[in-house]
Design a protein around this motif. Structure first.
Motif, PDB file in Angstrom:
ATOM      1  N   THR A  33     -24.009  17.867 -73.758  1.00 30.34           N
ATOM      2  CA  THR A  33     -25.006  18.780 -73.202  1.00 30.34           C
ATOM      3  C   THR A  33     -25.016  20.044 -74.052  1.00 30.34           C
ATOM      4  N   ILE A  34     -26.204  20.605 -74.214  1.00 35.51           N
ATOM      5  CA  ILE A  34     -26.349  21.843 -74.973  1.00 35.51           C
ATOM      6  C   ILE A  34     -27.156  22.826 -74.134  1.00 35.51           C
ATOM      7  N   HIS A  35     -26.654  24.026 -74.066  1.00 38.79           N
ATOM      8  CA  HIS A  35     -27.396  25.124 -73.437  1.00 38.79           C
ATOM      9  C   HIS A  35     -27.584  26.186 -74.511  1.00 38.79           C
ATOM     10  N   VAL A  36     -28.816  26.657 -74.651  1.00 35.03           N
ATOM     11  CA  VAL A  36     -29.117  27.643 -75.677  1.00 35.03           C
ATOM     12  C   VAL A  36     -29.379  28.993 -75.025  1.00 35.03           C
ATOM     13  N   ILE A  37     -28.594  29.978 -75.437  1.00 37.67           N
ATOM     14  CA  ILE A  37     -28.804  31.356 -74.996  1.00 37.67           C
ATOM     15  C   ILE A  37     -29.832  31.967 -75.942  1.00 37.67           C
ATOM     16  N   ASN A  38     -30.949  32.354 -75.387  1.00 40.33           N
ATOM     17  CA  ASN A  38     -32.049  32.895 -76.172  1.00 40.33           C
ATOM     18  C   ASN A  38     -32.001  34.422 -76.179  1.00 40.33           C
ATOM     19  N   PRO A  39     -31.754  35.056 -77.331  1.00 40.44           N
ATOM     20  CA  PRO A  39     -31.705  36.517 -77.385  1.00 40.44           C
ATOM     21  C   PRO A  39     -32.996  37.186 -76.924  1.00 40.44           C
ATOM     22  N   ALA A  40     -34.111  36.484 -76.992  1.00 44.25           N
ATOM     23  CA  ALA A  40     -35.377  37.050 -76.521  1.00 44.25           C
ATOM     24  C   ALA A  40     -35.314  37.369 -75.030  1.00 44.25           C
ATOM     25  N   ASP A  41     -34.414  36.694 -74.315  1.00 38.69           N
ATOM     26  CA  ASP A  41     -34.269  36.972 -72.886  1.00 38.69           C
ATOM     27  C   ASP A  41     -33.779  38.391 -72.627  1.00 38.69           C
ATOM     28  N   SER A  42     -33.106  38.998 -73.598  1.00 34.62           N
ATOM     29  CA  SER A  42     -32.649  40.378 -73.416  1.00 34.62           C
ATOM     30  C   SER A  42     -33.832  41.334 -73.315  1.00 34.62           C
ATOM     31  N   LEU A  43     -34.950  40.983 -73.936  1.00 35.41           N
ATOM     32  CA  LEU A  43     -36.149  41.811 -73.848  1.00 35.41           C
ATOM     33  C   LEU A  43     -36.669  41.871 -72.422  1.00 35.41           C
ATOM     34  N   ILE A  44     -36.564  40.763 -71.719  1.00 37.25           N
ATOM     35  CA  ILE A  44     -36.976  40.729 -70.317  1.00 37.25           C
ATOM     36  C   ILE A  44     -36.090  41.672 -69.509  1.00 37.25           C
ATOM     37  N   ASP A  45     -34.785  41.672 -69.803  1.00 44.54           N
ATOM     38  CA  ASP A  45     -33.866  42.574 -69.103  1.00 44.54           C
ATOM     39  C   ASP A  45     -34.235  44.029 -69.346  1.00 44.54           C
ATOM     40  N   VAL A  46     -34.627  44.371 -70.558  1.00 49.05           N
ATOM     41  CA  VAL A  46     -35.026  45.747 -70.860  1.00 49.05           C
ATOM     42  C   VAL A  46     -36.265  46.115 -70.065  1.00 49.05           C
ATOM     43  N   ALA A  65     -24.445  29.912 -68.682  1.00 48.77           N
ATOM     44  CA  ALA A  65     -24.191  28.715 -69.492  1.00 48.77           C
ATOM     45  C   ALA A  65     -22.933  27.998 -69.006  1.00 48.77           C
ATOM     46  N   ASP A  66     -21.888  28.758 -68.739  1.00 46.04           N
ATOM     47  CA  ASP A  66     -20.642  28.161 -68.254  1.00 46.04           C
ATOM     48  C   ASP A  66     -20.870  27.442 -66.929  1.00 46.04           C
ATOM     49  N   GLY A  67     -21.652  28.052 -66.049  1.00 47.48           N
ATOM     50  CA  GLY A  67     -21.959  27.427 -64.757  1.00 47.48           C
ATOM     51  C   GLY A  67     -22.753  26.143 -64.909  1.00 47.48           C
ATOM     52  N   ILE A  68     -23.719  26.156 -65.803  1.00 45.51           N
ATOM     53  CA  ILE A  68     -24.534  24.960 -66.062  1.00 45.51           C
ATOM     54  C   ILE A  68     -23.656  23.840 -66.598  1.00 45.51           C
ATOM     55  N   HIS A  69     -22.784  24.161 -67.547  1.00 49.62           N
ATOM     56  CA  HIS A  69     -21.903  23.134 -68.117  1.00 49.62           C
ATOM     57  C   HIS A  69     -20.886  22.633 -67.089  1.00 49.62           C
ATOM     58  N   LEU A  81     -17.472   9.636 -66.340  1.00 47.29           N
ATOM     59  CA  LEU A  81     -17.811   9.930 -67.725  1.00 47.29           C
ATOM     60  C   LEU A  81     -17.318  11.323 -68.091  1.00 47.29           C
ATOM     61  N   ASP A  82     -16.959  11.469 -69.354  1.00 48.69           N
ATOM     62  CA  ASP A  82     -16.638  12.778 -69.900  1.00 48.69           C
ATOM     63  C   ASP A  82     -17.831  13.252 -70.713  1.00 48.69           C
ATOM     64  N   LEU A  83     -18.118  14.535 -70.634  1.00 46.47           N
ATOM     65  CA  LEU A  83     -19.187  15.135 -71.422  1.00 46.47           C
ATOM     66  C   LEU A  83     -18.600  16.083 -72.440  1.00 46.47           C
ATOM     67  N   ASP A  84     -19.272  16.180 -73.570  1.00 44.51           N
ATOM     68  CA  ASP A  84     -19.016  17.276 -74.491  1.00 44.51           C
ATOM     69  C   ASP A  84     -20.052  18.335 -74.144  1.00 44.51           C
ATOM     70  N   THR A  85     -19.653  19.596 -74.160  1.00 43.57           N
ATOM     71  CA  THR A  85     -20.595  20.675 -73.855  1.00 43.57           C
ATOM     72  C   THR A  85     -20.605  21.677 -74.989  1.00 43.57           C
ATOM     73  N   VAL A  86     -21.803  22.199 -75.263  1.00 43.16           N
ATOM     74  CA  VAL A  86     -21.989  23.146 -76.352  1.00 43.16           C
ATOM     75  C   VAL A  86     -22.922  24.252 -75.876  1.00 43.16           C
ATOM     76  N   THR A  87     -22.599  25.485 -76.251  1.00 44.00           N
ATOM     77  CA  THR A  87     -23.506  26.603 -76.030  1.00 44.00           C
ATOM     78  C   THR A  87     -23.838  27.189 -77.393  1.00 44.00           C
ATOM     79  N   GLU A  88     -25.122  27.327 -77.660  1.00 43.51           N
ATOM     80  CA  GLU A  88     -25.606  27.910 -78.909  1.00 43.51           C
ATOM     81  C   GLU A  88     -26.408  29.165 -78.577  1.00 43.51           C
TER      82      GLU A  88
END
Length: 142
Positions: A33-46, A65-69, A81-88
């Motif tokens: 599984t891959i979860h991508v943290i999008n820096p553009a989301d920080s603009l919404i916070d601003v 991301a940790d919660g999703i994984h 099953l075992d999953l590999d998890t990645v955050t980018e």
């Protein structure tokens, strides 16, 4: 049958459905599984909370991301099953495609969308971009 399957997760019900599908259909494959943290989301916070709210956007995004994984890993464990998890970090479609290329992924399984119709119209669909540009088969779950 694919040997390696990548499942992008964004916390939406459709991404969870995609994980369920991947586990059911590709139980013999290595599933990541891959979860991508999008820096553009920080603009919404601003925009919503000013600079103080944006100052810790990454910490909140990493916690999410940790919660999703964790949820995905627990779900997979329920199916033995075992999953590999990645955050980018980056633009989601690009990060998914780069990961798939760099790790010789055989199949991508993802939800058709994780955003509202308005966000998708403005920002574009990650699933659409991945489907158009992937070098491997992509299964879209609706």
């Amino acid at each position: 049958m694919p040997e390696t399957v990548l499942v992008p997760l964004d916390g939406s019900p459709l991404s969870e459905r995609a994980l369920r599908y991947a586990i059911e259909k590709f139980s013999k494959a290595v599933i990541t599984t891959i979860h991508v943290i999008n820096p553009a989301d920080s603009l919404i916070d601003v925009e919503m909370g000013g600079l103080p709210a944006a100052s810790n956007w990454y910490d909140r995004a990493q916690e999410r991301a940790d919660g999703i994984h964790t949820s995905a890993t627990e779900f997979a464990a329920d199916h033995d099953l075992d999953l590999d998890t990645v955050t980018e970090v980056g633009r989601p479609a690009r990060a998914i495609l780069e990961y798939a290329d760099e790790h010789d992924v055989d199949q991508i399984v993802m939800g058709s969308h994780g955003r509202s119709d308005i966000e998708r119209a403005i920002l574009g669909s990650v699933a659409e971009t991945v489907t158009r540009r992937a070098r491997v088969p992509v299964t879209i779950i609706r």
